[in-house]
Design a protein around this motif. Structure first.
Motif, mmCIF file in Angstrom:
data_model
loop_
_atom_site.group_PDB
_atom_site.id
_atom_site.type_symbol
_atom_site.label_atom_id
_atom_site.label_comp_id
_atom_site.label_asym_id
_atom_site.label_seq_id
_atom_site.Cartn_x
_atom_site.Cartn_y
_atom_site.Cartn_z
ATOM 1 N N MET A 353 -8.465 -4.393 -10.879
ATOM 2 C CA MET A 353 -8.856 -3.123 -10.272
ATOM 3 C C MET A 353 -10.056 -2.497 -10.978
ATOM 4 S SD MET A 353 -7.023 -2.798 -7.667
ATOM 5 C CE MET A 353 -7.560 -1.149 -7.228
ATOM 6 N N GLU A 357 -13.391 -1.083 -9.080
ATOM 7 C CA GLU A 357 -13.981 0.245 -9.246
ATOM 8 C C GLU A 357 -15.432 0.148 -9.690
ATOM 9 O OE1 GLU A 357 -12.692 3.126 -8.460
ATOM 10 O OE2 GLU A 357 -10.804 2.252 -7.798
ATOM 11 N N ASP A 417 -6.762 -1.393 0.729
ATOM 12 C CA ASP A 417 -6.825 -0.557 -0.469
ATOM 13 C C ASP A 417 -5.438 -0.088 -0.885
ATOM 14 O OD1 ASP A 417 -9.570 -0.720 -0.786
ATOM 15 O OD2 ASP A 417 -9.951 0.950 0.569
ATOM 16 N N VAL A 418 -4.636 0.306 0.084
ATOM 17 C CA VAL A 418 -3.272 0.753 -0.218
ATOM 18 C C VAL A 418 -2.455 -0.394 -0.807
ATOM 19 C CG1 VAL A 418 -1.130 1.632 0.782
ATOM 20 C CG2 VAL A 418 -3.321 2.556 1.533
ATOM 21 N N GLU A 421 -3.391 -0.988 -4.433
ATOM 22 C CA GLU A 421 -2.809 -0.050 -5.391
ATOM 23 C C GLU A 421 -1.329 -0.326 -5.609
ATOM 24 O OE1 GLU A 421 -3.613 3.988 -5.286
ATOM 25 O OE2 GLU A 421 -5.796 3.773 -5.132
ATOM 26 N N ASN A 424 -0.993 -3.499 -7.849
ATOM 27 C CA ASN A 424 -1.618 -3.435 -9.179
ATOM 28 C C ASN A 424 -1.363 -2.064 -9.794
ATOM 29 O OD1 ASN A 424 -3.417 -6.078 -9.244
ATOM 30 N ND2 ASN A 424 -3.764 -5.121 -7.249
ATOM 31 N N THR A 425 -0.103 -1.706 -9.908
ATOM 32 C CA THR A 425 0.233 -0.349 -10.362
ATOM 33 C C THR A 425 -0.253 -0.080 -11.775
ATOM 34 O OG1 THR A 425 2.417 -1.185 -11.015
ATOM 35 C CG2 THR A 425 2.234 -0.153 -8.847
ATOM 36 N N VAL A 428 -4.071 0.388 -11.671
ATOM 37 C CA VAL A 428 -4.432 1.627 -10.984
ATOM 38 C C VAL A 428 -4.173 2.833 -11.867
ATOM 39 C CG1 VAL A 428 -3.843 3.103 -9.017
ATOM 40 C CG2 VAL A 428 -4.079 0.644 -8.700
ATOM 41 N N ARG A 447 -7.837 7.841 -15.683
ATOM 42 C CA ARG A 447 -8.378 7.350 -14.417
ATOM 43 C C ARG A 447 -9.716 8.014 -14.094
ATOM 44 N NH1 ARG A 447 -3.054 7.879 -14.514
ATOM 45 N NH2 ARG A 447 -3.242 10.133 -14.236
#
Length: 747
Positions: A353, A357, A417-418, A421, A424-425, A428, A447
């Protein structure tokens, strides 16, 4: 020229790590401008020989004093540094001088005045001769033919002198001819010799024994890379450290300019960890690995975060592929001119992730319309892993999604995207703190794009704590910008260096250079503002830093210094709300975390601070994603006990409080050791107050039991009498055990 150069907004940033080479990053030390080097008039060229702003990049000898800072008079609010020219100003100036140009993705393209060709006149030059690239955001220019680069002010002065003298071009020596200092020259030569020594000692894979080749490929996950690919990219193996050696070739002679060594090891959990080292240091290492293999006619490129990924893409798809020099941490603007020729740029920076980003952030620099992103997932890992797994890399690149999107989307566009997330908690949740594990348990991580409000009583150590808080993140790879308006940068850097070394360096000055060298490697920058400042100037400086250094975390200490005297006749609460809203917007749009320190209202010493104690209206706590409160329990017989309360957590709602123990020698806070008492992290549960209301966000570390409250495993009356503060005869806890003697002093 020098007045304008010193008054640029770029002087509002100070790089802690002094290492910088202006050849590749002319704004690396943005406040450095040696006044002792005045421009000298060259009688042969009839032009000023402009001194080069070049700094040593040798890892073992660079000291903090290589950056010389310039500060404007903070007492005067009218002397605001002029910012870099806008793209409109640049275009207007070029048109006024009859210089043809055309718009690129991130740069303006113009014919170079440092080549033997007129910048204007009759006819329109072929666009292929437009070898001068001017960055639209910073105004920095680079001549691809001669390697000359500098600021927008430098280019303006060169044009003025050239046109005044009736010349059609200028010699590159105007900007390159000023000799470097003896110390700088020695550092560069020593680094180059070191790079050449390692490179000559490294062995090409074609000359290695079969068992050594197999070992190296297994260590670095390159089992599917062929000898042909390794030879095309000129990769070698350094046997003494069992490291891969990636070369950096550049310049007119395509000579060796630096190297990167990558070593592999395993951590305690058995995971493979890769360690990188570069010569020169990372701040001066601007190598787009694979650039010599790119042809002039290539219009598509794949950008990766690792050299192994770049080779995998090239081998499997045949597309040009380049590896960024610092992976997902930064895309230096100095590299953008080399990417202007590509009409399509696919960013495949990795399979986690953080890479995703970074891809979204870098695409803004490169131009959203031409960028496509490879979304990470089980079916789309990093390029090297995909090659090892036998996946179709060409299909993955073709399935990349456009970086640009419309203002209105449906769930169909958000679906992946949901899922990303949900799957990949941990990633995220953000970057974890290593010095504050209890803080990680509550907030889960640090974050991007969030706003954190931090408050605490006067004199409780807010700046000291938040400096360690930010230092912890910076050591974990979070590019950090500090805006300290209360204390000067020298004092702040001293505090952070002490915290970084975890010892009193005043008593061990012989260790200073070693710790300072390590401290310089951190991606840490400072604004040179001090005292009351104008909000617009601060925001522009923050935006400038995000563009140049890909800043992920900005610390503002503190909000009250943003309000200034110019608003003395305006409602101060309205001004504060406007400032908080501006920082909230900046954090969201720039995908950058902003930590904002706000002083609390004046409360009685025996009362704990709450969210409502933050100075101003409720907008601060409403806009914030996280609210942190440094609580201090003032005692008579010893310094106050401190604890950190998380009063708001928008990410998952968990709130709580945990104790802190201050070490005066190292200026660090830490959770007390388990053997020193029953200090437990407690979650927050809304409880009813004595008035019958619900205390949302109150902390259960002071949970009431009847008319008593329990703190750190110790019960005592809600209105603690002085006898309870001495630590003698402590009442029994809920579990029937007593607190160890002296527990209060440890907190």
């Amino acid at each position: 020229m020098w007045t304008r150069l010193c008054l640029r907004r770029a002087t509002c940033l100070l790089r802690v790590a002094g290492g910088c080479s202006s050849r590749h990053a002319p704004q690396r030390c943005l406040t450095a401008c040696p006044l002792s080097r005045q421009p000298s008039w060259n009688s042969q060229t009839q032009a000023f020989a402009v001194p080069r702003l070049s700094y040593g990049t040798q890892r073992w000898s660079v000291s903090l004093n290589l950056c010389r800072t310039f500060k404007k008079d903070t007492k005067s609010t009218s002397d605001i540094p002029a910012g870099p020219a806008t793209v409109t100003d640049i275009k207007y100036y070029l048109r006024s001088k009859d210089i043809p140009f055309h718009d690129g993705y991130s740069c303006l393209h113009a014919p170079s005045i440092f080549c033997n060709q007129p910048p204007g006149g009759s006819g329109t030059p072929n666009k292929d001769s437009f070898s001068l690239f001017i960055n639209k955001t910073t105004g920095q220019f680079l001549c691809m033919e001669t390697g000359v680069e500098g600021s927008w002010e430098d280019l303006q002065d060169c044009l003025e002198v050239m046109l005044k003298e009736g010349q059609t071009s200028m010699t590159p020596d105007v900007l390159l001819g000023y000799p470097a200092s003896l110390e700088e020259q020695e550092e560069k030569e020593m680094e180059l010799r070191e790079a050449q020594r390692i490179w000559s000692s490294a062995v090409p894979f074609s000359d290695l024994l079969d068992e050594d080749v197999q070992l190296a490929k297994t260590m670095f996950g390159m089992g599917k890379l062929t000898h042909t690919t390794l030879k095309r990219f000129n990769v070698r193996f350094f046997k003494p450290t069992k490291s891969l050696v990636f070369p950096w070739f550049g310049g007119h002679d395509s000579g060796l300019r630096g190297i990167k060594l990558v070593s592999a090891s395993t951590d305690a959990a058995g995971q493979v960890v890769y360690t990188e080292a570069t010569v020169p240091r990372p701040s001066g290492y601007h190598n787009l690995f694979g650039l010599p293999l790119v042809g002039r006619g290539d219009s598509e490129v794949v950008l990766t975060g690792r050299e192994a990924d770049s080779m995998a893409v090239s081998q499997a798809t045949g597309l040009p592929s380049l590896a960024l020099p610092r992976g997902v941490s930064c895309l230096p603007p100095a590299l953008l001119p080399y990417l202007e020729q590509f009409r399509r740029v696919t960013l495949w920076l990795g399979g986690d992730m953080r890479s995703w980003e970074a891809s979204k952030v870098f695409s803004r620099k490169l131009g959203l319309k031409r960028c496509a992103l490879v979304r990470p997932g089980e079916q789309q890992p990093s390029a090297a892993e995909a090659l090892e797994q036998g996946r179709n890399l060409a299909r993955i690149v073709k399935a990349s999604i456009p970086a640009a999107h419309k203002s209105i989307v449906s769930f169909k566009q958000l679906r992946d995207d949901v899922f990303g997330e949900l799957s990949n908690t941990e990633q995220v949740a953000g970057i974890k703190w290593t010095r504050f594990p209890d803080l990680t348990k509550i907030l889960k991580g640090h974050r991007k794009g969030e706003l954190t409000v931090f408050t605490g009583p006067t004199g409780s150590g807010k700046t000291t704590f938040i400096s360690e808080y930010a230092l912890d993140l910076c050591a974990n790879g979070v590019n950090t910008l500090w805006g300290s308006f209360e204390i000067n940068n020298v004092r702040l850097a001293k505090i952070m260096l002490t915290q970084f070394s975890m010892q009193r360096l005043e008593d061990k000055l012989e260790l200073y250079d070693a710790w300072a060298d390590r401290f310089e490697e951190l991606p840490l920058y400072f604004m040179t503002f001090h005292g009351q400042q104008n909000l617009k100037v601060v925001l522009d400086t923050m935006q400038h830093a995000v563009y140049l250094y890909d800043i992920n975390h900005v610390v503002i200490d503190n909000l009250q210094f943003m309000m200034g005297q110019e608003h003395i006749s305006v409602d101060k609460f309205a001004v504060q709300d406007h400032i908080i809203g501006a920082f909230r917007k900046f954090a969201t749009h720039s995908s950058c975390h902003v930590t904002l320190i706000i002083h609390p209202r004046k409360e009685e010493d025996d009362k704990e601070l709450q969210t409502a104690s933050i100075f101003g209206s409720a907008k601060a706590s409403q806009e914030a994603d996280n609210v942190l409160i440094l609580q201090e329990k003032k005692l008579v017989t010893c310094p106050g006990r401190r604890s950190l309360q998380v009063a708001k957590n928008r990410f998952d709602g968990d709130v709580g409080i945990f104790p802190l123990e201050f070490n005066k020698d190292s200026l660090t806070f830490a959770t007390p050791l388990k053997g020193k008492g029953k200090h437990k992290l407690r979650n927050v549960k809304p409880e009813k107050t004595e008035e019958g209301g619900v205390a949302g966000g109150e902390v259960e570390a002071s949970k009431r039991v009847g008319k008593k409250e329990k703190l750190g495993g110790v019960e005592k009356p809600a209105k603690a009498p002085r006898a309870a503060k001495t630590g003698k005869g402590a009442p029994a806890s809920a579990s029937g055990k007593t607190s160890p003697k002296g527990e209060d002093e440890n907190l």
